[in-house]
Design an enzyme around this catalytic site. Structure first.
Site, PDB file in Angstrom:
ATOM      1  N   ARG A  51       0.794  -1.224   0.000  1.00  0.00           N
ATOM      2  CA  ARG A  51       0.000   0.000   0.000  1.00  0.00           C
ATOM      3  C   ARG A  51       0.823   1.269   0.000  1.00  0.00           C
ATOM      4  O   ARG A  51       0.608   2.169  -0.794  1.00  0.00           O
ATOM      5  CB  ARG A  51      -0.862   0.069   1.278  1.00  0.00           C
ATOM      6  CG  ARG A  51      -2.304  -0.078   1.060  1.00  0.00           C
ATOM      7  CD  ARG A  51      -2.850  -0.740   2.296  1.00  0.00           C
ATOM      8  NE  ARG A  51      -2.043  -1.899   2.610  1.00  0.00           N
ATOM      9  CZ  ARG A  51      -2.226  -3.098   2.068  1.00  0.00           C
ATOM     10  NH1 ARG A  51      -3.196  -3.284   1.228  1.00  0.00           N
ATOM     11  NH2 ARG A  51      -1.451  -4.101   2.382  1.00  0.00           N
ATOM     12  N   THR A  52       1.751   1.337   0.924  1.00  0.00           N
ATOM     13  CA  THR A  52       2.428   2.617   1.099  1.00  0.00           C
ATOM     14  C   THR A  52       3.223   2.958  -0.159  1.00  0.00           C
ATOM     15  O   THR A  52       3.112   4.055  -0.694  1.00  0.00           O
ATOM     16  CB  THR A  52       3.322   2.577   2.353  1.00  0.00           C
ATOM     17  OG1 THR A  52       2.505   2.184   3.443  1.00  0.00           O
ATOM     18  CG2 THR A  52       3.913   3.937   2.644  1.00  0.00           C
ATOM     19  N   LYS A  80      25.383  -3.808  -0.663  1.00  0.00           N
ATOM     20  CA  LYS A  80      26.852  -3.730  -0.765  1.00  0.00           C
ATOM     21  C   LYS A  80      27.449  -3.027   0.441  1.00  0.00           C
ATOM     22  O   LYS A  80      28.651  -2.812   0.507  1.00  0.00           O
ATOM     23  CB  LYS A  80      27.242  -2.943  -2.027  1.00  0.00           C
ATOM     24  CG  LYS A  80      26.761  -3.544  -3.322  1.00  0.00           C
ATOM     25  CD  LYS A  80      27.228  -2.649  -4.471  1.00  0.00           C
ATOM     26  CE  LYS A  80      26.642  -3.083  -5.799  1.00  0.00           C
ATOM     27  NZ  LYS A  80      26.852  -2.040  -6.819  1.00  0.00           N
ATOM     28  N   ARG A 101      11.144   3.970   3.543  1.00  0.00           N
ATOM     29  CA  ARG A 101      10.750   3.031   4.603  1.00  0.00           C
ATOM     30  C   ARG A 101      11.975   2.246   5.011  1.00  0.00           C
ATOM     31  O   ARG A 101      12.754   1.799   4.149  1.00  0.00           O
ATOM     32  CB  ARG A 101       9.663   2.090   4.103  1.00  0.00           C
ATOM     33  CG  ARG A 101       9.428   0.937   5.064  1.00  0.00           C
ATOM     34  CD  ARG A 101       8.208   0.144   4.733  1.00  0.00           C
ATOM     35  NE  ARG A 101       7.000   0.895   5.015  1.00  0.00           N
ATOM     36  CZ  ARG A 101       5.788   0.367   5.031  1.00  0.00           C
ATOM     37  NH1 ARG A 101       5.629  -0.906   4.752  1.00  0.00           N
ATOM     38  NH2 ARG A 101       4.734   1.107   5.298  1.00  0.00           N
ATOM     39  N   HIS A 129       4.662   6.033  11.598  1.00  0.00           N
ATOM     40  CA  HIS A 129       4.222   5.850  10.221  1.00  0.00           C
ATOM     41  C   HIS A 129       3.315   7.037   9.884  1.00  0.00           C
ATOM     42  O   HIS A 129       2.105   6.901   9.773  1.00  0.00           O
ATOM     43  CB  HIS A 129       3.469   4.519  10.103  1.00  0.00           C
ATOM     44  CG  HIS A 129       3.226   4.058   8.706  1.00  0.00           C
ATOM     45  ND1 HIS A 129       3.336   4.889   7.600  1.00  0.00           N
ATOM     46  CD2 HIS A 129       2.856   2.844   8.223  1.00  0.00           C
ATOM     47  CE1 HIS A 129       3.052   4.197   6.516  1.00  0.00           C
ATOM     48  NE2 HIS A 129       2.764   2.954   6.867  1.00  0.00           N
TER      49      HIS A 129
HETATM   50  C1  NCD Z   1       1.241  -0.848   8.134  1.00  0.00           C
HETATM   51  C2  NCD Z   1       2.748  -0.750   8.376  1.00  0.00           C
HETATM   52  O1  NCD Z   1       3.521  -0.944   7.441  1.00  0.00           O
HETATM   53  O2  NCD Z   1       3.096  -0.415   9.485  1.00  0.00           O
HETATM   54  N1  NCD Z   1       0.920  -1.043   6.794  1.00  0.00           N
HETATM   55  C3  NCD Z   1       0.732   0.029   5.987  1.00  0.00           C
HETATM   56  O3  NCD Z   1       1.628   0.778   5.710  1.00  0.00           O
HETATM   57  N2  NCD Z   1      -0.521   0.282   5.573  1.00  0.00           N
HETATM   58  C4  NCD Z   1       0.579  -1.824   9.022  1.00  0.00           C
HETATM   59  C5  NCD Z   1       1.080  -3.241   9.030  1.00  0.00           C
HETATM   60  O4  NCD Z   1       2.002  -3.598   8.312  1.00  0.00           O
HETATM   61  O5  NCD Z   1       0.489  -4.007   9.785  1.00  0.00           O
END
Ligand code: NCD
Length: 304
Positions: A51-52, A80, A101, A129
């Site tokens: 999703r993200t 590396k 991320r 997040h």
């Molecule tokens: C969440 C995360 O990555 O923290 N997912 C997301 O980005 N929608 C929640 C999860 O992974 O449970």
């Protein structure tokens, strides 16, 4: 230049402007279709995501911009031995904005200190997040009508869930919110959060059984047990199906209670709940695109 590391990086007024912009994008997307022409978003993902990452890519593409990046640390120079600081210096030469991320808490913050372009924290370990929180706030504002004066239950992995930590941080700035934390003992919300709530005089309760508190809730935020943050498999297996929201449990809830979930879902919401009008999690994913479009425009200084 501005980065986004935590939802608190924006004031409540700035968040309102961001959500107004996201809402305008939702209703008149054609107005924004070319606003990022010539701009490039880099997605640097050292940890899995659907999703993200895709919602960032979709957001930039819908704004007329382009996207470069990697979806896995092993396909980047991290494999590396390159540091995040060096990677972001190089990415700064290739792109205008970066969403990062990382499994290590604080890694996007380190990147931001070396970056020549805005960095967005797209999730750092079990810490924060912020763009999921913007998505959650936008969903609540749009579907609940207001941000404030409600009882929200957060259920599942409140220990490792970064979406939970970020959301609580952001919600404490609004009036009239009561928190109900529903988790097994082992996955309780961290003490630093309950200490912060006590200090601010914000009401909260902790509960193990979801059924007990269901009738009191205006919003229920379900979460996945965060397998990747467990130290041993046995604990994960014991706790992973502790909560399963199904039709029978949902029948105890208010008629207009909203069910949110950052997704991905594993077993914690039974698929038969998806048809219930209170299930808002797929709509929530849709809001995630509008809010990221608004965020990209804002950080690039292109929001009117
Ligand atoms: C969440 C995360 O990555 O923290 N997912 C997301 O980005 N929608 C929640 C999860 O992974 O449970």
């Amino acid at each position: 230049m501005r980065h986004l590391m935590s939802p608190l990086d924006f004031s409540v007024e700035e968040l309102d402007q961001l959500f107004d912009l996201a809402s305008d994008i939702e209703h008149t997307p054609e107005k924004y279709a070319h606003t990022c022409e010539g701009k490039i978003l880099a997605t640097c993902f050292y940890e899995p995501s659907t999703r993200t990452r895709l919602s960032f890519e979709s957001a930039m593409t819908r704004l007329g911009g382009k996207v470069i990046g990697f979806a896995d640390a092993n396909s980047s120079s991290a494999a590396k031995g390159e540091s995040v600081s060096d990677t972001i210096r190089v990415v700064s030469c290739y792109a205008d904005i970066c969403a990062m991320r990382h499994p290590k808490e604080g890694a996007p913050m380190v990147a931001a200190t070396k970056s020549l372009i805005p960095v967005i924290n797209a999730g750092d370990g079990g810490h924060q997040h912020p763009t999921q929180t913007l998505t959650d706030l936008m969903t609540i504002r749009s579907l609940n009508g207001k941000l404030g004066d409600f009882t929200i239950g957060l259920c599942g992995d409140l220990k490792f869930g970064r979406t939970v930590h970020s959301l609580i941080n952001a919600l404490v700035r609004y009036e009239g919110i009561r928190f109900v934390f529903i988790s097994p003992q082992e996955l309780r919300v961290p003490d630093y959060i309950t200490d912060m709530l006590c200090e601010k005089g914000i009401p909260y309760t902790e509960e193990i059984r979801l059924e007990t508190v269901m009738p009191d809730l205006d919003l229920l935020y379900m979460t996945r047990v965060q397998k990747e943050r467990f130290f041993n498999e046995e604990d994960y297996v014991r706790l992973k199906d502790f909560y399963i929201l199904d039709k029978a449990k949902l029948s105890l809830a208010k008629e207009n209670m909203l069910v949110l979930h950052p997704l991905p879902r594993v077993n914690e919401i039974s698929v038969d709940v998806d048809e219930d009008p209170r299930a808002a999690y797929f709509k929530q994913a849709q809001y995630g695109v509008y809010v990221r479009m608004a965020l990209i425009l804002t950080l690039l200084g292109l929001a009117k």
